[in-house]
Scaffold this motif. Sequence first.
Motif, PDB file in Angstrom:
ATOM      1  N   PRO A  79       0.898  -1.119   0.085  1.00  0.00           N
ATOM      2  CA  PRO A  79       0.145   0.206  -0.003  1.00  0.00           C
ATOM      3  C   PRO A  79       0.785   1.132   0.032  1.00  0.00           C
ATOM      4  O   PRO A  79       2.025   1.342   0.606  1.00  0.00           O
ATOM      5  CB  PRO A  79      -0.594  -0.085   1.194  1.00  0.00           C
ATOM      6  N   ASN A  80       0.568   2.035  -0.847  1.00  0.00           N
ATOM      7  CA  ASN A  80       1.350   3.550  -0.947  1.00  0.00           C
ATOM      8  C   ASN A  80       0.376   4.629  -0.716  1.00  0.00           C
ATOM      9  O   ASN A  80       0.297   5.465  -1.542  1.00  0.00           O
ATOM     10  CB  ASN A  80       1.802   3.338  -2.252  1.00  0.00           C
ATOM     11  N   ASP A  81       0.085   4.691   0.358  1.00  0.00           N
ATOM     12  CA  ASP A  81      -0.862   5.761   1.060  1.00  0.00           C
ATOM     13  C   ASP A  81      -0.212   6.880   1.852  1.00  0.00           C
ATOM     14  O   ASP A  81      -1.013   7.537   2.406  1.00  0.00           O
ATOM     15  CB  ASP A  81      -1.924   5.347   1.672  1.00  0.00           C
ATOM     16  N   GLY A  82       1.094   6.855   2.065  1.00  0.00           N
ATOM     17  CA  GLY A  82       1.774   7.529   2.870  1.00  0.00           C
ATOM     18  C   GLY A  82       1.879   7.304   4.256  1.00  0.00           C
ATOM     19  O   GLY A  82       2.725   7.896   5.019  1.00  0.00           O
ATOM     20  N   ASP A  83       1.312   6.373   4.626  1.00  0.00           N
ATOM     21  CA  ASP A  83       1.681   5.686   6.101  1.00  0.00           C
ATOM     22  C   ASP A  83       2.769   4.668   5.988  1.00  0.00           C
ATOM     23  O   ASP A  83       3.193   3.949   5.030  1.00  0.00           O
ATOM     24  CB  ASP A  83       0.419   4.814   6.466  1.00  0.00           C
ATOM     25  N   ILE A  84       3.697   4.671   7.178  1.00  0.00           N
ATOM     26  CA  ILE A  84       4.761   3.783   7.268  1.00  0.00           C
ATOM     27  C   ILE A  84       4.520   2.321   7.896  1.00  0.00           C
ATOM     28  O   ILE A  84       3.874   2.380   8.945  1.00  0.00           O
ATOM     29  CB  ILE A  84       5.755   4.345   8.022  1.00  0.00           C
ATOM     30  N   ARG A  85       4.191   1.540   6.789  1.00  0.00           N
ATOM     31  CA  ARG A  85       3.982  -0.046   7.365  1.00  0.00           C
ATOM     32  C   ARG A  85       5.065  -0.862   6.975  1.00  0.00           C
ATOM     33  O   ARG A  85       5.158  -1.916   7.547  1.00  0.00           O
ATOM     34  CB  ARG A  85       2.831  -0.470   6.454  1.00  0.00           C
ATOM     35  N   HIS A  86       6.195  -0.211   6.297  1.00  0.00           N
ATOM     36  CA  HIS A  86       7.167  -1.048   5.811  1.00  0.00           C
ATOM     37  C   HIS A  86       8.526  -0.358   5.540  1.00  0.00           C
ATOM     38  O   HIS A  86       8.185   0.990   5.624  1.00  0.00           O
ATOM     39  CB  HIS A  86       6.682  -1.791   4.429  1.00  0.00           C
ATOM     40  N   LEU A  87       9.512  -0.958   5.455  1.00  0.00           N
ATOM     41  CA  LEU A  87      10.947  -0.275   5.531  1.00  0.00           C
ATOM     42  C   LEU A  87      10.785   0.652   3.939  1.00  0.00           C
ATOM     43  O   LEU A  87      11.468   1.565   4.144  1.00  0.00           O
ATOM     44  CB  LEU A  87      11.887  -1.061   5.268  1.00  0.00           C
ATOM     45  N   ALA A  88      10.031  -0.040   3.254  1.00  0.00           N
ATOM     46  CA  ALA A  88      10.152   0.737   1.826  1.00  0.00           C
ATOM     47  C   ALA A  88       9.612   2.418   1.962  1.00  0.00           C
ATOM     48  O   ALA A  88       9.582   2.841   0.970  1.00  0.00           O
ATOM     49  CB  ALA A  88       9.384  -0.069   0.674  1.00  0.00           C
ATOM     50  N   ASP A  89       8.636   2.282   2.889  1.00  0.00           N
ATOM     51  CA  ASP A  89       8.035   3.786   3.227  1.00  0.00           C
ATOM     52  C   ASP A  89       8.822   4.688   3.772  1.00  0.00           C
ATOM     53  O   ASP A  89       8.375   5.887   3.856  1.00  0.00           O
ATOM     54  CB  ASP A  89       6.764   3.444   4.191  1.00  0.00           C
ATOM     55  N   GLY A  90       9.981   4.339   4.531  1.00  0.00           N
ATOM     56  CA  GLY A  90      10.825   5.088   4.952  1.00  0.00           C
ATOM     57  C   GLY A  90      11.896   5.907   4.030  1.00  0.00           C
ATOM     58  O   GLY A  90      12.025   5.755   3.168  1.00  0.00           O
TER      59      GLY A  90
END
Length: 351
Positions: free
Chosen positions: A287-298
Amino acid sequence: MDYGDKSWMNLLRWTDEYIRGVNNFLDKAFERAAQENEILCPCKKCMNRYWYYRNVVEDHLVVHGFVDSYTKWVFHGEGFSSRNTPHTSSDDDSSIMRDNIDGLLHDTFRNIESQVGDEEGVGERLSEDAKKFFKLPEDGKQELYPGCENFSKLSFTIRLYLLKCLHGLSNVAFSNLLELIKVAFPFAQVPESFNKARNMIKDLGLHYKKIHTCPNNCMLFWKENANADNCSICGSSRWKSAGPLTKTSSKIPTKVLRYFLLKPRLQRIFMCPETAAAIRWHANERPNDGDIRHLADGKAWKNFDSLHPDFSRDPRNIRLGLSSDGFNPFRTMSISHSTWPVMLMNYNLSP
């Protein structure tokens, strides 16, 4: 073996039903996973790290409760049948007893299968890999004994080897067990010795490499130092010896590093269709919604992508995280020897 309903784990810990559930868990855990009348304590404080007697584990589970998310009791025998528990025909037991050996072999040697017979002389180029390919499917299809439906020769050997590892059987004890099985069941197709069973497991690509190390951790006796007898930094001897080393004396290394080869394990990820697809989860399904759920979101991941655009362009390229921790394999910190694993985590996968 499934331990059954675990809904009681969510009850208040002072209720009679919770305490009955704890005692039922302890009965089965000590039947299947005890070592010297102790089991790993699964409470929130111990987290399956420390071994205790039954009364201590019971007190911990009532006071602290089970560690979060520990609902599959793999450290306490769940998933392995007991000799005192009759086999049932449930889906769980069936999937446990009938391992997908054909699928394992197909994924392991997929590249060999596609090449065998394509061109003249291919057998010479494939050499050892081809030999393993032809040998293992033969063992995987060979019945353990006439009429056996649950095990092949290969799957039974793997299960026996797992049993050895789980319960710490010595190599000699394992060989003696194989000999006893052969005497009691002469028609059973089991390896004659521990070495032959180990070679069969090794052919599946699950082996490791031993590298001698300096007793003070200064260097590895590897590559250009493979034949050295002393550390080039501190001068310590590579070998344990009561006297001067001679050509006939037994050389026992003082310390050994066990290296689980990284490259074949990464290759195996792409041999299996399921894991090959999962390796792209961070790019295709996250999911690419701006929330940090995974290292890839950081930010660190994104900064790496900007610095290495060629690498980041292909989602199949694997990101690895390194971690190291120490633990004492003899269950008491008063013993000086300890083991320090260095682990690599695959960050491409979903949480």
